[in-house]
Scaffold this active site. Structure first.
Site, mmCIF file in Angstrom:
data_model
loop_
_atom_site.group_PDB
_atom_site.id
_atom_site.type_symbol
_atom_site.label_atom_id
_atom_site.label_comp_id
_atom_site.label_asym_id
_atom_site.label_seq_id
_atom_site.Cartn_x
_atom_site.Cartn_y
_atom_site.Cartn_z
ATOM 1 N N ASN A 17 -13.776 39.906 25.554
ATOM 2 C CA ASN A 17 -13.541 39.239 24.276
ATOM 3 C C ASN A 17 -12.435 38.211 24.511
ATOM 4 O O ASN A 17 -11.272 38.565 24.620
ATOM 5 C CB ASN A 17 -13.117 40.276 23.221
ATOM 6 N N TRP A 18 -12.839 36.964 24.598
ATOM 7 C CA TRP A 18 -11.874 35.904 24.947
ATOM 8 C C TRP A 18 -10.991 35.477 23.778
ATOM 9 O O TRP A 18 -10.069 34.695 23.954
ATOM 10 C CB TRP A 18 -12.620 34.684 25.512
ATOM 11 N N LYS A 19 -11.329 35.920 22.579
ATOM 12 C CA LYS A 19 -10.555 35.534 21.389
ATOM 13 C C LYS A 19 -10.409 33.995 21.348
ATOM 14 O O LYS A 19 -11.352 33.307 21.726
ATOM 15 C CB LYS A 19 -9.204 36.262 21.380
ATOM 16 N N HIS A 104 -14.113 43.154 14.209
ATOM 17 C CA HIS A 104 -12.954 43.345 15.090
ATOM 18 C C HIS A 104 -11.716 43.557 14.214
ATOM 19 O O HIS A 104 -11.611 42.979 13.135
ATOM 20 C CB HIS A 104 -12.779 42.111 15.983
ATOM 21 N N GLU A 106 -8.848 42.386 14.332
ATOM 22 C CA GLU A 106 -8.151 41.151 13.947
ATOM 23 C C GLU A 106 -8.840 40.499 12.753
ATOM 24 O O GLU A 106 -8.195 39.849 11.929
ATOM 25 C CB GLU A 106 -8.049 40.197 15.159
ATOM 26 N N GLU A 173 -11.810 50.755 18.975
ATOM 27 C CA GLU A 173 -10.577 50.080 19.378
ATOM 28 C C GLU A 173 -9.426 50.519 18.491
ATOM 29 O O GLU A 173 -9.276 49.992 17.375
ATOM 30 C CB GLU A 173 -10.753 48.561 19.264
ATOM 31 N N GLY A 179 -3.921 44.651 22.560
ATOM 32 C CA GLY A 179 -2.956 43.621 22.939
ATOM 33 C C GLY A 179 -1.528 44.126 23.062
ATOM 34 O O GLY A 179 -0.594 43.333 23.147
ATOM 35 N N SER A 219 -6.132 47.351 25.427
ATOM 36 C CA SER A 219 -5.295 47.341 26.638
ATOM 37 C C SER A 219 -5.984 47.920 27.867
ATOM 38 O O SER A 219 -5.334 48.557 28.701
ATOM 39 C CB SER A 219 -3.963 48.048 26.373
ATOM 40 N N GLY A 240 -9.965 42.572 26.150
ATOM 41 C CA GLY A 240 -9.387 41.327 25.666
ATOM 42 C C GLY A 240 -8.628 40.629 26.783
ATOM 43 O O GLY A 240 -9.207 39.944 27.636
ATOM 44 N N GLY A 241 -7.322 40.831 26.826
ATOM 45 C CA GLY A 241 -6.430 40.131 27.762
ATOM 46 C C GLY A 241 -6.918 40.128 29.207
ATOM 47 O O GLY A 241 -6.912 39.082 29.868
HETATM 48 P P1 PGA Z 1 -6.872 43.834 24.633
HETATM 49 O O1 PGA Z 1 -7.878 43.434 23.455
HETATM 50 O O2 PGA Z 1 -7.723 44.287 25.806
HETATM 51 O O3 PGA Z 1 -6.094 42.572 24.942
HETATM 52 O O4 PGA Z 1 -6.001 44.934 24.125
HETATM 53 C C1 PGA Z 1 -9.019 44.187 23.181
HETATM 54 C C2 PGA Z 1 -9.770 43.602 22.006
HETATM 55 O O5 PGA Z 1 -9.119 43.134 21.065
HETATM 56 O O6 PGA Z 1 -11.010 43.592 21.976
#
Ligand code: PGA
Length: 261
Positions: A17-19, A104, A106, A173, A179, A219, A240-241
């Site tokens: 997930n590149w956001k 998600h 967010e 999640e 994050g 994470s 994500g990251g």
């Molecule tokens: P993260 O993000 O791996 O940076 O914690 C995961 C996500 O939001 O899908």
């Protein structure tokens, strides 16, 4: 992405997930790099890219003849209309997306999306030919208050009401792990996934193959992926990251691949 019959091994899926990261050029460079490394991989590899990178990324995967699937991170629930700044599922499909992340945390927290809205998006995505990856997860306050199961049950039940569960994927999640560098312990992840499965069996009426794959997100890194993927109810990762660099993403794919073999 229909699930295999229950007797067969479950798919192992790793989705990046590149956001709000990566220009078109950066996305293409990443995909070229990754595609060269994953030729032998048995893992289903997916990338949720920014809208602007969808079409070029999908074109490139076709050109490279790689199995990497390209998807989006959000969509609107309407087919089309006067909704400035929004995007429709059929537009994502048209640009080459095969899946879309829906709900998600967010989106739920920063943009106040409700499970009822997410449910309408899931139905629209399916109608327009996209696989929805539906995310759920509790906040730290909810976990501390012993409300994790109640929150997961409510989010799953409301987001998936009236949906054929064999056509979706789930992302568990925990919000406190996204994050933050604080990952769920393997047993916390396993317990939450087992609980999600139980709820999904209930929602899906216990039909064979009705429990969709459940990806863990929050994470995930190469340092913690091994213990997490070893859990029986963890079918893959939503990253994500660590999905922003081909090297760290590929390491996670390799670790997840040990579950397929
Ligand atoms: P993260 O993000 O791996 O940076 O914690 C995961 C996500 O939001 O899908």
């Amino acid at each position: 992405m229909p699930r295999k019959a229950a007797s067969k091994k479950r798919d192992v899926i790793v989705t990046g997930n590149w956001k709000m990261y990566k220009t078109i050029g950066e996305a293409k460079q990443f995909i070229e790099n990754l595609a060269a490394q994953i030729q032998e991989s048995q893992v289903k590899i997916c990338l949720a890219v920014p809208f602007t990178a969808l079409f070029p990324a999908a074109q490139l995967t076709k050109h490279l003849n790689t199995s990497i699937e390209i998807g989006a991170q959000n969509m609107n629930d309407a087919t089309e209309g006067a909704f400035t700044g929004e995007i429709a599922a059929k537009m994502l499909k048209d640009a080459g997306a095969s899946f879309v992340i829906v709900g998600h945390s967010e989106r739920r927290h920063l943009f106040h999306e409700t499970s009822a809205f997410i449910n309408r998006k899931v139905k629209r995505a399916l109608k327009d030919g996209l696989t929805p990856l539906v995310c759920v997860g509790e906040t730290l306050e909810e976990r501390k208050a012993g409300r994790t199961e109640e929150v997961l049950e409510r989010q799953l039940t409301e987001s998936l009401e009236g949906v054929d569960l064999s056509l979706v994927q789930i992302g568990y999640e925990p919000v406190w792990a996204i994050g933050t560098g604080v990952v769920a312990t393997p047993s916390e992840a396993e317990l939450a996934h087992l609980f999600c499965r139980k709820v999904l069996e209930k929602v899906g009426g216990k039909k064979e193959g009705s429990v969709p794959p459940i990806l863990y997100g929050g994470s995930v890194k190469s340092e913690n992926a091994k213990e997490l993927i070893a859990q029986s109810a963890v079918d893959g990762f939503l990253v994500g990251g660590a999905s922003l660099e081909p090297k760290s993403f590929y390491e996670i794919i390799q670790i997840a691949g040990t579950k397929v073999l």
